[in-house]
Write a protein that holds these residues in place. Structure first.
Motif, PDB file in Angstrom:
ATOM      1  N   LEU A   1      39.694  37.117  -8.130  1.00  0.00           N
ATOM      2  CA  LEU A   1      38.823  36.608  -9.092  1.00  0.00           C
ATOM      3  C   LEU A   1      38.418  35.124  -9.351  1.00  0.00           C
ATOM      4  O   LEU A   1      39.457  34.420  -8.840  1.00  0.00           O
ATOM      5  CB  LEU A   1      39.353  36.918 -10.662  1.00  0.00           C
TER       6      LEU A   1
ATOM      7  N   SER B   1      40.967  33.570 -15.538  1.00  0.00           N
ATOM      8  CA  SER B   1      39.534  33.589 -14.901  1.00  0.00           C
ATOM      9  C   SER B   1      38.378  33.763 -15.908  1.00  0.00           C
ATOM     10  O   SER B   1      37.395  33.171 -16.007  1.00  0.00           O
ATOM     11  CB  SER B   1      39.525  34.824 -14.016  1.00  0.00           C
TER      12      SER B   1
ATOM     13  N   GLY C   1      38.574  31.353 -10.340  1.00  0.00           N
ATOM     14  CA  GLY C   1      39.439  30.650 -11.016  1.00  0.00           C
ATOM     15  C   GLY C   1      40.787  31.234 -11.127  1.00  0.00           C
ATOM     16  O   GLY C   1      41.574  30.699 -12.054  1.00  0.00           O
ATOM     17  N   SER C   2      41.253  32.167 -10.556  1.00  0.00           N
ATOM     18  CA  SER C   2      42.427  32.880 -10.502  1.00  0.00           C
ATOM     19  C   SER C   2      43.677  32.063 -10.120  1.00  0.00           C
ATOM     20  O   SER C   2      44.665  32.294 -10.744  1.00  0.00           O
ATOM     21  CB  SER C   2      42.562  34.221  -9.701  1.00  0.00           C
TER      22      SER C   2
END
Length: 455
Positions: free
Chosen positions: A203, A285, A205-206
């Motif tokens: 995802l 995320s 911004g994980s």
């Protein structure tokens, strides 16, 4: 000298033919028992709060010095006594007082089942709601949706479904029911867990979530962190409620209990680790709060799944994962009072499974209706019925049950090392941990949990 089971003047369980787990079946069933709901939302949260990877290392240490020794002790008592959680204590010493102490774990498991089935029912409800897409319709206030659901009578229906499924599995026996059930669900559980981890880690911004979970911050570690890690290591292995002791009574003498203990501990550790890699990347995320606790699963994460491509599918898989974890644990919890009833009153397995299941369902209805339902306003001492049952079992009865196991194995039963297959250095190390370290640590956790010790 150890008493022979056939010479004991106690009722025999009708229809029992000395059923035993296979080696792999026992380990899978034990892992299924330890794989519970708490690791999916509690462990990632407390890890992130108390130093990430630093706390994870502390958790491993606590697992080794307290969790695994007590786990081995429970399984050793069960196999040595070849009976339920109460009778095994009595048979190994021929002293009724230990049988009474053992009964405490039977009572604890029974109480836990009355409310654990409620939470397990929530997971089944959300699994259906997510796969059908109904969860993501009619607004995005998922907290309000959960409150509306909990305020109705659907929780009682889903509680009944969980108990019926658990009772059905147990009624089919050890090898044909419990073992087969876990051999089907645990591999499926692992596949779903890995699929969700891959989805979470890819995802946008994980990476921030991974850093929050695994970046070590030793400045956040303190005495409180140690007790929290110790408490979670103890509770995550289903200790103190007779589950592992009862399962141990079905283990073949050729099975190495030491090897089984390491395999179960490793399975619990891997699950907790991957759970963090599922939860936190998803949370960060989509800008959610990682400290939601129980509400994270039912109130916060649905908002993430609603925005995610194929969110209904991944949301359904997530709640299915929770449901499997809940059901495998529920089966092990229900087996404890069922095994007791079979030996205590000579009931058949089917009769015991039906009657104990009905009793758990009836006594669990107040808990199902107290989380915002018609009994939600009844809060003696500021706690709902659900919260009181949770508190008494998790923070009072389970630590006492674990303490009984350590004192019994360390001081009262002289043949523990022989049954466990330990001698020399490993036996002495095990005894030291059970006689000194584990009792002190369990007492400290107990005092901290009930508010008598603070930092």
């Amino acid at each position: 000298m150890r008493n022979d089971q056939d010479s004991e003047n106690v009722p025999k369980a009708k229809g029992e033919k000395g059923e035993r787990f296979t080696s792999s079946g026992f380990i899978l069933a034990a892992i299924g028992s330890s794989v519970g709901l708490g690791n999916m939302w509690k462990f990632p949260y407390i890890t992130g709060k108390h130093g990430g990877a630093a706390f994870f290392l502390l958790f491993i240490v606590c697992l080794i010095i307290v969790g695994l020794p007590v786990l081995l002790a429970e399984m050793t008592i069960g196999r040595g006594g070849r009976a339920n959680a109460s009778l095994s204590f009595y048979k190994l010493t021929n002293k009724k007082i230990w049988g009474y102490f053992g009964f405490l774990s039977v009572f604890t498991a029974f109480l836990i089942m009355t409310y654990y089935a409620v939470v397990a029912g929530w997971t089944l409800h959300y699994t259906v709601e997510s796969f059908t897409g109904l969860l993501y319709q009619q607004g995005t206030d998922y907290k309000a949706k959960f409150v509306t659901f909990a305020a109705g009578y659907w929780p009682v229906f889903w509680q009944a479904v969980v108990i019926i499924l658990s009772g059905w599995v147990i009624a089919r026996g050890v090898s044909g029911g419990i073992e087969k059930f876990n051999k089907i669900l645990i591999p499926g559980f692992l596949i779903i867990l890995l699929v969700l981890m891959f989805r979470s880690l890819t995802l946008p911004g994980s990476g921030e979530g991974v850093r929050f979970f695994l970046e070590p911050d030793f400045s956040k570690l303190d005495a409180e962190s140690a007790l929290i890690a110790l408490g979670h290591a103890f509770f995550s292995l289903s200790l103190g409620m007779g589950c592992m002791l009862t399962y141990g009574s079905y283990v073949d003498k050729r099975q190495s209990l030491g090897t089984a203990t390491l395999a179960i501990g490793f399975g619990d550790l891997v699950y907790a680790f991957i759970a963090g890699l599922v939860i936190f990347p998803t949370v960060f995320s989509y800008g959610l709060k990682p400290g939601e606790g129980v509400g994270l699963a039912f109130m916060a994460l649905p908002a993430a799944f609603a925005q995610m491509p194929l969110g209904a599918v991944f949301g359904g898989l997530f709640f299915l994962l929770l449901a499997i974890a809940a059901l495998t644990s529920a089966v092990s919890i229900l087996e404890v009072p069922v095994a007791y009833a079979m030996h205590r009153w000579g009931w058949t397995r089917k009769k015991a499974a039906i009657l104990i299941s009905v009793a758990c369902f009836v006594l669990g209805i107040p808990s199902a209706l107290s989380v915002g339902g018609v009994l939600g306003s009844f809060t003696p001492g500021g706690k709902s019925i659900f919260d009181w049952v949770d508190f008494v079992t998790a923070y009072v009865l389970m630590p006492i049950g674990g303490l009984v196991v350590t004192l019994f194995t360390g001081y009262a039963w002289k043949l523990a090392g022989e049954e466990a297959g330990l001698n020399g250095f490993w036996y002495r190390a095990w005894m030291f941990l059970l006689k000194v370290v584990a009792p002190i640590m369990i007492i400290l956790v107990f005092l901290y949990s009930v508010g008598l010790l603070s930092f």
